[in-house]
Design a protein around this motif. Structure first.
Motif, PDB file in Angstrom:
ATOM      1  N   THR A   1       0.822  -1.206   0.000  1.00 12.79           N
ATOM      2  CA  THR A   1       0.000   0.000   0.000  1.00 12.79           C
ATOM      3  C   THR A   1       0.855   1.255   0.000  1.00 12.79           C
ATOM      4  O   THR A   1       0.550   2.225  -0.715  1.00 12.79           O
ATOM      5  CB  THR A   1      -0.942  -0.001   1.215  1.00 12.79           C
ATOM      6  OG1 THR A   1      -1.796  -1.142   1.157  1.00 12.79           O
ATOM      7  CG2 THR A   1      -1.799   1.263   1.230  1.00 12.79           C
TER       8      THR A   1
ATOM      9  N   ASN B   1     -10.407   8.169  -1.027  1.00 12.56           N
ATOM     10  CA  ASN B   1     -11.368   7.065  -1.000  1.00 12.56           C
ATOM     11  C   ASN B   1     -11.239   6.175  -2.229  1.00 12.56           C
ATOM     12  O   ASN B   1     -11.337   4.947  -2.131  1.00 12.56           O
ATOM     13  CB  ASN B   1     -12.793   7.607  -0.880  1.00 12.56           C
ATOM     14  CG  ASN B   1     -13.183   7.893   0.555  1.00 12.56           C
ATOM     15  OD1 ASN B   1     -13.298   6.984   1.376  1.00 12.56           O
ATOM     16  ND2 ASN B   1     -13.375   9.169   0.868  1.00 12.56           N
TER      17      ASN B   1
ATOM     18  N   LEU C   1      -8.104   4.077  -1.541  1.00 13.37           N
ATOM     19  CA  LEU C   1      -8.213   3.095  -0.462  1.00 13.37           C
ATOM     20  C   LEU C   1      -9.232   2.001  -0.780  1.00 13.37           C
ATOM     21  O   LEU C   1      -9.059   0.849  -0.383  1.00 13.37           O
ATOM     22  CB  LEU C   1      -8.597   3.804   0.840  1.00 13.37           C
ATOM     23  CG  LEU C   1      -7.535   4.749   1.405  1.00 13.37           C
ATOM     24  CD1 LEU C   1      -8.103   5.550   2.570  1.00 13.37           C
ATOM     25  CD2 LEU C   1      -6.295   3.972   1.832  1.00 13.37           C
TER      26      LEU C   1
ATOM     27  N   THR D   1     -13.312   1.510   3.395  1.00 10.67           N
ATOM     28  CA  THR D   1     -12.411   1.480   4.540  1.00 10.67           C
ATOM     29  C   THR D   1     -12.947   2.426   5.610  1.00 10.67           C
ATOM     30  O   THR D   1     -13.969   3.093   5.427  1.00 10.67           O
ATOM     31  CB  THR D   1     -11.004   1.927   4.117  1.00 10.67           C
ATOM     32  OG1 THR D   1     -11.055   3.310   3.705  1.00 10.67           O
ATOM     33  CG2 THR D   1     -10.487   1.063   2.959  1.00 10.67           C
TER      34      THR D   1
END
Length: 269
Positions: free
Chosen positions: A105, A159, A162, A189
């Motif tokens: 990530t 957003n 993620l 998330t």
């Protein structure tokens, strides 16, 4: 110019829909042409940048309803030109490659930042410039409008990075096709409820100011920002709810021309 808050709300709604549609239309037209057409779009759009700068300057001492609308439209003009330059692939970032699979990530995040770095830098410089010129001005709403757009866009981008259940990639132009590889379609998330909660609270605070402020111009300004914040909130929910939001603009756009046809047109075949 009307100081009716309902008129302000309708103006904001129309401008959100219409300006988005016009930008998407122009980018799609350029997409069906050549790479030069995208650069031409940005050049053709330069009057937006000029109008945004001049209107911001003219609105600074004017706290009437007309001055507030001018500041609001000035910020939208500045934002629209920068977004047009981004969607045209002219102001993006140093990384134009798709995201390699199976990255951690953290590594994926920094590569994603590289895809939009110059765009974000342009937005930040513009935001800081507006902050400086409106610092001691009577009318701060050009800065307030641009700041709200900036914060809402950062929230939306995070957003998308993620993870959210619904992402419309059909509007991505050819110069930004690689961005889709940095989006994550999946369960939301913890950042999503934080985002929508913050936007909801901020919308309520802006609405409270629109209702209770006594200055008619300020009431218009806060009404414009309230509606804009609610639209940003709606755009966040579009990432989750199964609503056909793409239909708001899809009917306005020409069909995408196959790549083969574009090459033939460029070669004069």
């Amino acid at each position: 110019m009307s100081d009716n808050p309902w008129f302000a709300a309708l103006i904001t709604l129309f401008l959100w829909w219409f300006s988005t549609g016009v930008i998407l239309w122009r980018v799609r037209v350029a997409d069906n042409g050549t790479a030069q057409d995208h650069l031409n779009s940005v050049v053709i759009g330069l009057p937006l940048l000029a109008v945004g700068i001049l209107a911001t300057r003219a609105s600074l001492p004017d706290l009437s309803a007309g001055g507030i609308y001018m500041a609001f439209l000035a910020a939208l003009a500045l934002w629209a030109w920068i977004e047009l330059a981004f969607l045209s692939g002219v102001i993006t970032g140093p990384n134009r490659a798709p995201c390699p699979p199976f990255l951690r990530t953290r590594d994926r995040f920094w590569r994603a930042v590289g895809t939009i770095a110059w765009h974000e830098a342009t937005l930040i410089v513009t935001l800081l410039a507006l902050a400086v010129v409106t610092l001691s001005a009577e009318n701060p709403f050009a800065f307030g409008t641009f700041a709200l757009l900036f914060v809402a866009r950062i929230s939306a981008k995070l957003n998308l990075f993620l993870g959210v259940p619904r992402i419309n990639t059909q509007f991505l132009p050819h110069p930004l096709a690689h961005l889709a590889s940095y989006f994550r379609i999946g369960r939301i998330t913890a950042f999503f409820p934080i985002s929508v909660s913050a936007l909801t609270v901020f919308s309520a605070l802006l609405l409270e100011r629109a209702i209770n402020v006594t200055h008619p111009g300020m009431s218009v300004g806060y009404s414009l920002l309230t509606c804009l914040c609610l639209l940003a909130l709606l755009e966040h929910w579009f990432m989750v709810l199964p609503l056909p939001d793409e239909k708001l603009w899809r009917w306005m756009l020409p069909a995408t021309k196959p790549q083969k046809d574009q090459v033939e047109d460029a070669n004069g075949l």
